[in-house]
Design a protein around this motif. Sequence first.
Motif, PDB file in Angstrom:
ATOM      1  N   GLN A  97      38.260  48.215  46.728  1.00 60.77           N
ATOM      2  CA  GLN A  97      37.859  47.107  47.586  1.00 60.77           C
ATOM      3  C   GLN A  97      36.528  46.556  47.087  1.00 60.77           C
ATOM      4  OE1 GLN A  97      38.158  48.173  51.661  1.00 60.77           O
ATOM      5  NE2 GLN A  97      37.914  46.078  52.407  1.00 60.77           N
TER       6      GLN A  97
ATOM      7  N   THR B 108      34.355  48.076  40.261  1.00 56.81           N
ATOM      8  CA  THR B 108      35.523  47.511  39.600  1.00 56.81           C
ATOM      9  C   THR B 108      35.508  45.991  39.577  1.00 56.81           C
ATOM     10  OG1 THR B 108      36.752  47.594  41.680  1.00 56.81           O
ATOM     11  CG2 THR B 108      36.936  49.498  40.195  1.00 56.81           C
TER      12      THR B 108
ATOM     13  N   SER C  36      37.415  43.926  37.041  1.00 55.62           N
ATOM     14  CA  SER C  36      38.870  43.933  37.049  1.00 55.62           C
ATOM     15  C   SER C  36      39.455  42.862  37.975  1.00 55.62           C
ATOM     16  CB  SER C  36      39.398  45.302  37.466  1.00 55.62           C
ATOM     17  OG  SER C  36      39.087  45.563  38.821  1.00 55.62           O
ATOM     18  N   TYR C  37      38.603  42.150  38.700  1.00 54.34           N
ATOM     19  CA  TYR C  37      39.063  41.162  39.662  1.00 54.34           C
ATOM     20  C   TYR C  37      38.996  39.746  39.111  1.00 54.34           C
ATOM     21  CZ  TYR C  37      38.958  44.558  43.496  1.00 54.34           C
ATOM     22  OH  TYR C  37      39.195  45.625  44.319  1.00 54.34           O
TER      23      TYR C  37
ATOM     24  N   TRP D 256      39.430  37.801  34.970  1.00 55.57           N
ATOM     25  CA  TRP D 256      38.534  38.957  34.991  1.00 55.57           C
ATOM     26  C   TRP D 256      37.603  38.971  33.772  1.00 55.57           C
ATOM     27  CZ3 TRP D 256      38.547  42.397  30.973  1.00 55.57           C
ATOM     28  CH2 TRP D 256      39.653  42.335  30.107  1.00 55.57           C
TER      29      TRP D 256
ATOM     30  N   ALA E  88      38.003  37.160  45.863  1.00 54.13           N
ATOM     31  CA  ALA E  88      38.413  38.037  44.774  1.00 54.13           C
ATOM     32  C   ALA E  88      39.881  38.392  44.914  1.00 54.13           C
ATOM     33  CB  ALA E  88      37.568  39.310  44.765  1.00 54.13           C
ATOM     34  N   SER E  89      40.504  38.636  43.765  1.00 55.33           N
ATOM     35  CA  SER E  89      41.912  38.994  43.747  1.00 55.33           C
ATOM     36  C   SER E  89      42.159  39.972  42.618  1.00 55.33           C
ATOM     37  CB  SER E  89      42.769  37.746  43.546  1.00 55.33           C
ATOM     38  OG  SER E  89      44.109  38.097  43.297  1.00 55.33           O
ATOM     39  N   ASN E  90      43.085  40.907  42.856  1.00 55.34           N
ATOM     40  CA  ASN E  90      43.481  41.795  41.758  1.00 55.34           C
ATOM     41  C   ASN E  90      44.777  41.320  41.121  1.00 55.34           C
ATOM     42  OD1 ASN E  90      45.278  42.518  43.737  1.00 55.34           O
ATOM     43  ND2 ASN E  90      44.390  44.541  44.095  1.00 55.34           N
TER      44      ASN E  90
ATOM     45  N   TYR F 214      44.509  35.066  37.994  1.00 50.20           N
ATOM     46  CA  TYR F 214      43.518  34.158  38.567  1.00 50.20           C
ATOM     47  C   TYR F 214      44.107  32.822  38.999  1.00 50.20           C
ATOM     48  CZ  TYR F 214      43.228  31.505  34.145  1.00 50.20           C
ATOM     49  OH  TYR F 214      43.499  30.737  33.040  1.00 50.20           O
TER      50      TYR F 214
ATOM     51  N   TYR G 279      44.280  35.414  46.864  1.00 51.86           N
ATOM     52  CA  TYR G 279      42.913  35.908  47.001  1.00 51.86           C
ATOM     53  C   TYR G 279      42.766  36.526  48.388  1.00 51.86           C
ATOM     54  CZ  TYR G 279      41.665  33.899  42.580  1.00 51.86           C
ATOM     55  OH  TYR G 279      41.599  33.638  41.241  1.00 51.86           O
TER      56      TYR G 279
ATOM     57  N   TYR H 218      40.083  39.012  49.247  1.00 52.83           N
ATOM     58  CA  TYR H 218      38.751  39.486  49.620  1.00 52.83           C
ATOM     59  C   TYR H 218      37.840  38.269  49.675  1.00 52.83           C
ATOM     60  CZ  TYR H 218      40.686  43.987  48.297  1.00 52.83           C
ATOM     61  OH  TYR H 218      41.478  45.084  48.214  1.00 52.83           O
TER      62      TYR H 218
END
Length: 122
Positions: free
Chosen positions: A1, A28, A31-32, A53, A98-100, A103, A109, A111
């Motif tokens: 998170q 991390t 990585s986002y 990222w 933010a997104s994992n 993009y 997204y 967060y």
Amino acid sequence: QVQLVESGGGLVQAGGSLRLSCAASGRTFSSYAMAWFRQAPGKEREFVAAISWSGGGTDYADSVKGRFTISRDNAKNTVYLQMNSLKPEDTAVYYCAASNKAYRRRLDYDYWGQGTQVTVSS
């Protein structure tokens, strides 16, 4: 998170510039995928810009292409939005997200920061 905190908003005259920053917590961050969205009074939130990222890929809304630049510094866990040639219609609360996932997936997204107000006077 990841937790996100925006800064850099304010009042500026039309034609002026501002740089928004978004500081992220967590190890991390790199990585986002990261993005900026905005929401004007009485309107729905809209996509502004996104960055991969690595920083190697970017995506912009048509309304800001050529005026706004998104960038990131993974060593500082920070993403930026440089806004030039600002217009009154750019007035909004700007949110960092933010997104994992990839993009370009604007709906993924999940967060969000608390937002920072940008007001452009005519």
